[in-house]
Design a protein around this motif. Structure first.
Motif, PDB file in Angstrom:
ATOM      1  N   TYR A 175      18.045  29.650 -28.576  1.00 17.44           N
ATOM      2  CA  TYR A 175      18.003  29.043 -27.252  1.00 17.44           C
ATOM      3  C   TYR A 175      18.390  27.572 -27.354  1.00 17.44           C
ATOM      4  CZ  TYR A 175      15.560  33.289 -25.957  1.00 17.44           C
ATOM      5  OH  TYR A 175      15.241  34.596 -25.735  1.00 17.44           O
ATOM      6  N   LYS A 176      18.875  27.045 -26.217  1.00 18.13           N
ATOM      7  CA  LYS A 176      19.266  25.633 -26.217  1.00 18.13           C
ATOM      8  C   LYS A 176      18.406  24.782 -25.306  1.00 18.13           C
ATOM      9  CE  LYS A 176      24.051  26.135 -27.630  1.00 18.13           C
ATOM     10  NZ  LYS A 176      25.419  26.216 -27.113  1.00 18.13           N
ATOM     11  N   CYS A 177      17.529  25.450 -24.548  1.00 17.61           N
ATOM     12  CA  CYS A 177      16.722  24.700 -23.582  1.00 17.61           C
ATOM     13  C   CYS A 177      15.471  25.514 -23.238  1.00 17.61           C
ATOM     14  CB  CYS A 177      17.579  24.477 -22.334  1.00 17.61           C
ATOM     15  SG  CYS A 177      16.729  23.591 -21.039  1.00 17.61           S
ATOM     16  N   ILE A 178      14.345  24.838 -23.150  1.00 15.50           N
ATOM     17  CA  ILE A 178      13.099  25.523 -22.799  1.00 15.50           C
ATOM     18  C   ILE A 178      12.604  25.023 -21.446  1.00 15.50           C
ATOM     19  CG2 ILE A 178      10.698  25.928 -23.430  1.00 15.50           C
ATOM     20  CD1 ILE A 178      11.423  25.708 -26.299  1.00 15.50           C
ATOM     21  N   LEU A 179      12.304  25.975 -20.567  1.00 11.40           N
ATOM     22  CA  LEU A 179      11.729  25.641 -19.263  1.00 11.40           C
ATOM     23  C   LEU A 179      10.247  25.987 -19.310  1.00 11.40           C
ATOM     24  CD1 LEU A 179      14.474  27.303 -16.984  1.00 11.40           C
ATOM     25  CD2 LEU A 179      14.473  24.999 -17.979  1.00 11.40           C
ATOM     26  N   PHE A 180       9.415  25.058 -18.869  1.00 14.36           N
ATOM     27  CA  PHE A 180       7.963  25.267 -18.901  1.00 14.36           C
ATOM     28  C   PHE A 180       7.386  25.151 -17.501  1.00 14.36           C
ATOM     29  CE2 PHE A 180       7.432  24.192 -23.512  1.00 14.36           C
ATOM     30  CZ  PHE A 180       6.429  25.098 -23.825  1.00 14.36           C
ATOM     31  N   ASP A 181       6.504  26.064 -17.175  1.00 11.92           N
ATOM     32  CA  ASP A 181       5.622  25.889 -16.016  1.00 11.92           C
ATOM     33  C   ASP A 181       4.568  24.842 -16.406  1.00 11.92           C
ATOM     34  OD1 ASP A 181       4.122  26.528 -13.615  1.00 11.92           O
ATOM     35  OD2 ASP A 181       2.752  27.609 -14.944  1.00 11.92           O
ATOM     36  N   LEU A 182       3.927  24.214 -15.439  1.00 14.98           N
ATOM     37  CA  LEU A 182       2.914  23.192 -15.761  1.00 14.98           C
ATOM     38  C   LEU A 182       1.472  23.701 -15.571  1.00 14.98           C
ATOM     39  CD1 LEU A 182       2.218  20.278 -16.566  1.00 14.98           C
ATOM     40  CD2 LEU A 182       2.512  19.610 -14.175  1.00 14.98           C
ATOM     41  N   ASP A 183       1.109  24.019 -14.336  1.00 15.88           N
ATOM     42  CA  ASP A 183      -0.290  24.377 -14.057  1.00 15.88           C
ATOM     43  C   ASP A 183      -0.677  25.702 -14.706  1.00 15.88           C
ATOM     44  OD1 ASP A 183      -0.748  22.125 -12.516  1.00 15.88           O
ATOM     45  OD2 ASP A 183      -0.206  23.108 -10.637  1.00 15.88           O
ATOM     46  N   HIS A 184      -1.783  25.721 -15.396  1.00 12.76           N
ATOM     47  CA  HIS A 184      -2.324  26.914 -16.076  1.00 12.76           C
ATOM     48  C   HIS A 184      -1.521  27.293 -17.317  1.00 12.76           C
ATOM     49  CE1 HIS A 184      -4.998  27.864 -12.665  1.00 12.76           C
ATOM     50  NE2 HIS A 184      -3.959  27.689 -11.866  1.00 12.76           N
TER      51      HIS A 184
ATOM     52  N   THR B 145       8.238  23.454 -11.687  1.00 12.62           N
ATOM     53  CA  THR B 145       6.931  23.641 -11.054  1.00 12.62           C
ATOM     54  C   THR B 145       7.015  23.688  -9.531  1.00 12.62           C
ATOM     55  OG1 THR B 145       4.755  22.609 -10.731  1.00 12.62           O
ATOM     56  CG2 THR B 145       6.552  21.127 -11.242  1.00 12.62           C
ATOM     57  N   ASN B 146       6.136  24.507  -8.957  1.00  9.85           N
ATOM     58  CA  ASN B 146       6.030  24.572  -7.496  1.00  9.85           C
ATOM     59  C   ASN B 146       5.040  23.554  -6.945  1.00  9.85           C
ATOM     60  OD1 ASN B 146       7.854  26.599  -7.232  1.00  9.85           O
ATOM     61  ND2 ASN B 146       6.396  28.205  -6.687  1.00  9.85           N
ATOM     62  N   GLY B 147       4.469  22.737  -7.806  1.00  9.04           N
ATOM     63  CA  GLY B 147       3.483  21.770  -7.327  1.00  9.04           C
ATOM     64  C   GLY B 147       4.117  20.665  -6.516  1.00  9.04           C
TER      65      GLY B 147
ATOM     66  N   TYR C  38       7.309  14.365 -23.563  1.00  7.96           N
ATOM     67  CA  TYR C  38       7.913  15.533 -24.192  1.00  7.96           C
ATOM     68  C   TYR C  38       9.037  16.133 -23.349  1.00  7.96           C
ATOM     69  CZ  TYR C  38       3.968  15.536 -27.425  1.00  7.96           C
ATOM     70  OH  TYR C  38       3.050  15.187 -28.376  1.00  7.96           O
ATOM     71  N   PHE C  39       9.121  15.727 -22.083  1.00  9.92           N
ATOM     72  CA  PHE C  39      10.032  16.434 -21.177  1.00  9.92           C
ATOM     73  C   PHE C  39      11.220  15.596 -20.758  1.00  9.92           C
ATOM     74  CE2 PHE C  39       6.023  18.538 -21.117  1.00  9.92           C
ATOM     75  CZ  PHE C  39       6.439  19.836 -21.358  1.00  9.92           C
ATOM     76  N   LYS C  40      12.371  16.256 -20.827  1.00  7.59           N
ATOM     77  CA  LYS C  40      13.622  15.597 -20.480  1.00  7.59           C
ATOM     78  C   LYS C  40      13.712  15.439 -18.970  1.00  7.59           C
ATOM     79  CE  LYS C  40      18.518  16.173 -21.325  1.00  7.59           C
ATOM     80  NZ  LYS C  40      19.455  17.296 -21.269  1.00  7.59           N
ATOM     81  N   SER C  41      13.238  16.425 -18.241  1.00  9.38           N
ATOM     82  CA  SER C  41      13.191  16.265 -16.790  1.00  9.38           C
ATOM     83  C   SER C  41      12.091  17.132 -16.197  1.00  9.38           C
ATOM     84  CB  SER C  41      14.554  16.557 -16.150  1.00  9.38           C
ATOM     85  OG  SER C  41      14.824  17.927 -16.181  1.00  9.38           O
ATOM     86  N   VAL C  42      11.732  16.775 -14.973  1.00  7.65           N
ATOM     87  CA  VAL C  42      10.700  17.511 -14.230  1.00  7.65           C
ATOM     88  C   VAL C  42      11.338  17.982 -12.931  1.00  7.65           C
ATOM     89  CG1 VAL C  42       8.448  17.364 -13.113  1.00  7.65           C
ATOM     90  CG2 VAL C  42       8.890  16.041 -15.198  1.00  7.65           C
ATOM     91  N   VAL C  43      11.410  19.296 -12.785  1.00 10.73           N
ATOM     92  CA  VAL C  43      12.008  19.862 -11.578  1.00 10.73           C
ATOM     93  C   VAL C  43      10.887  20.432 -10.712  1.00 10.73           C
ATOM     94  CG1 VAL C  43      13.588  21.597 -10.666  1.00 10.73           C
ATOM     95  CG2 VAL C  43      14.175  20.354 -12.764  1.00 10.73           C
ATOM     96  N   THR C  44      10.653  19.790  -9.585  1.00 14.09           N
ATOM     97  CA  THR C  44       9.664  20.312  -8.635  1.00 14.09           C
ATOM     98  C   THR C  44      10.412  21.055  -7.534  1.00 14.09           C
ATOM     99  OG1 THR C  44       9.797  18.320  -7.303  1.00 14.09           O
ATOM    100  CG2 THR C  44       8.111  18.354  -9.013  1.00 14.09           C
ATOM    101  N   SER C  45       9.684  21.898  -6.836  1.00 14.31           N
ATOM    102  CA  SER C  45      10.313  22.651  -5.754  1.00 14.31           C
ATOM    103  C   SER C  45      10.820  21.706  -4.665  1.00 14.31           C
ATOM    104  CB  SER C  45       9.340  23.686  -5.194  1.00 14.31           C
ATOM    105  OG  SER C  45       8.073  23.112  -4.995  1.00 14.31           O
TER     106      SER C  45
ATOM    107  N   LYS D 153      11.567  27.042  -4.055  1.00 18.49           N
ATOM    108  CA  LYS D 153      10.362  27.285  -4.851  1.00 18.49           C
ATOM    109  C   LYS D 153      10.585  28.470  -5.773  1.00 18.49           C
ATOM    110  CE  LYS D 153       7.145  28.320  -1.984  1.00 18.49           C
ATOM    111  NZ  LYS D 153       6.822  28.375  -0.570  1.00 18.49           N
ATOM    112  N   LYS D 154       9.934  28.435  -6.964  1.00 18.05           N
ATOM    113  CA  LYS D 154       9.874  29.663  -7.748  1.00 18.05           C
ATOM    114  C   LYS D 154       9.224  30.733  -6.856  1.00 18.05           C
ATOM    115  CE  LYS D 154       7.324  27.603 -10.975  1.00 18.05           C
ATOM    116  NZ  LYS D 154       6.529  27.351 -12.194  1.00 18.05           N
ATOM    117  N   PRO D 155       9.596  31.988  -6.800  1.00 20.29           N
ATOM    118  CA  PRO D 155      10.527  32.660  -7.719  1.00 20.29           C
ATOM    119  C   PRO D 155      12.006  32.606  -7.316  1.00 20.29           C
ATOM    120  CG  PRO D 155       9.542  34.284  -6.265  1.00 20.29           C
ATOM    121  CD  PRO D 155       8.946  32.954  -5.890  1.00 20.29           C
ATOM    122  N   ALA D 156      12.410  31.739  -6.381  1.00 20.94           N
ATOM    123  CA  ALA D 156      13.832  31.682  -6.014  1.00 20.94           C
ATOM    124  C   ALA D 156      14.661  31.287  -7.228  1.00 20.94           C
ATOM    125  CB  ALA D 156      14.036  30.672  -4.895  1.00 20.94           C
TER     126      ALA D 156
END
Ligand SMILES: [Mg+2]
Length: 232
Positions: free
Chosen positions: A5-14, A130-132, A149-156, A162-165
């Motif tokens: 993989y070349k990039c990891i996407l992480f959810d935040l809450d929980h 994140t949808n937050g 640790y994060f290169k960017s933060v993508v919020t809805s 919003k996820k799951p779109a």
């Protein structure tokens, strides 16, 4: 064979930020601050339990696109108090304001979070999806110390979806010059994170600490974050 993989996407809450521990701390403080015992909520744990039930219901509706975020802000604590027999809308708004101010400043992370991010950092660019709410999610990242640790933060709000779109995942990939086949999404929610990433043709890791049973099609499943080090 291990896929590269070349990039990891992480959810935040929980998933990284321990929403449950952090909200528990904040709610305990509110219980005292607003004299909820004197208001007739005799057992603090009942206040906490009512929060979890109603909060989960509202977030689930929000994730499904059936609820506006303002309802969470303005109605969440009203409904919680009502189920506990306290009818005081003005106080519920004050509690809501305090909760939104203080809870994101709490620092508890999911077990193994920091060591896992430390391991992944030199290997992959990492992105929060994140949808937050914007300002709240950035407070959580900075106060818990994991923002660097994060290169960017993508919020809805920023992505306009919003996820799951699939569009929010495509937004995150585009911003980080990564294709869907080169990315993997890690999250605790089968609807928003897993089905969402699948919509965008991104591989998935289901973070399932309570080991719930499910029928979803996931590429990897883990019950603790350090397990990521076995295949990433
Ligand atoms: Mg989550």
């Amino acid at each position: 064979m291990k896929k590269k993989y070349k990039c990891i996407l992480f959810d935040l809450d929980h998933t990284l930020w321990d929403y449950e521990a952090n909200s528990r701390e904040a709610l305990s403080e509110l219980y005292v601050l607003f004299n909820l015992k004197e208001r007739g909520i005799l057992i603090e744990e009942r206040f906490l339990q009512a929060f979890y039930v109603i909060n989960n219901e509202l977030w689930d509706l929000y994730d499904r696109g059936l609820l506006h975020r303002d309802i969470i802000r303005n109605e969440r604590f009203h409904r919680i108090l009502l189920t506990l027999g306290v009818d005081d809308y003005p106080m519920s708004l004050k509690i809501s304001d305090e909760y939104l101010q203080h809870s994101p400043k709490k620092k508890n992370l999911i077990h193994g979070c920091r060591e896992t991010l430390e391991y992944l950092l030199p290997k992959y660019p990492m992105v929060i999806v994140t949808n937050g709410f914007d300002e709240i999610q950035s407070t959580k990242l900075s106060s818990s110390g994991i923002a660097p640790y994060f290169k960017s933060v993508v919020t809805s709000a920023r992505a306009g979806h919003k996820k799951p779109a699939k569009e929010i995942f495509e937004f995150a990939l585009h911003e980080n010059n990564c294709s869907a086949s080169e990315a993997i999404m890690i999250g605790d929610n089968l609807l928003t994170d897993i089905a969402g990433a699948k919509n965008a043709l991104v591989d998935t890791v289901f973070f399932n600490p309570s080991k719930i049973e499910h029928q979803s099609n996931v590429d990897y499943e883990i019950s603790s974050l350090p397990e990521l080090m076995n295949f990433l």
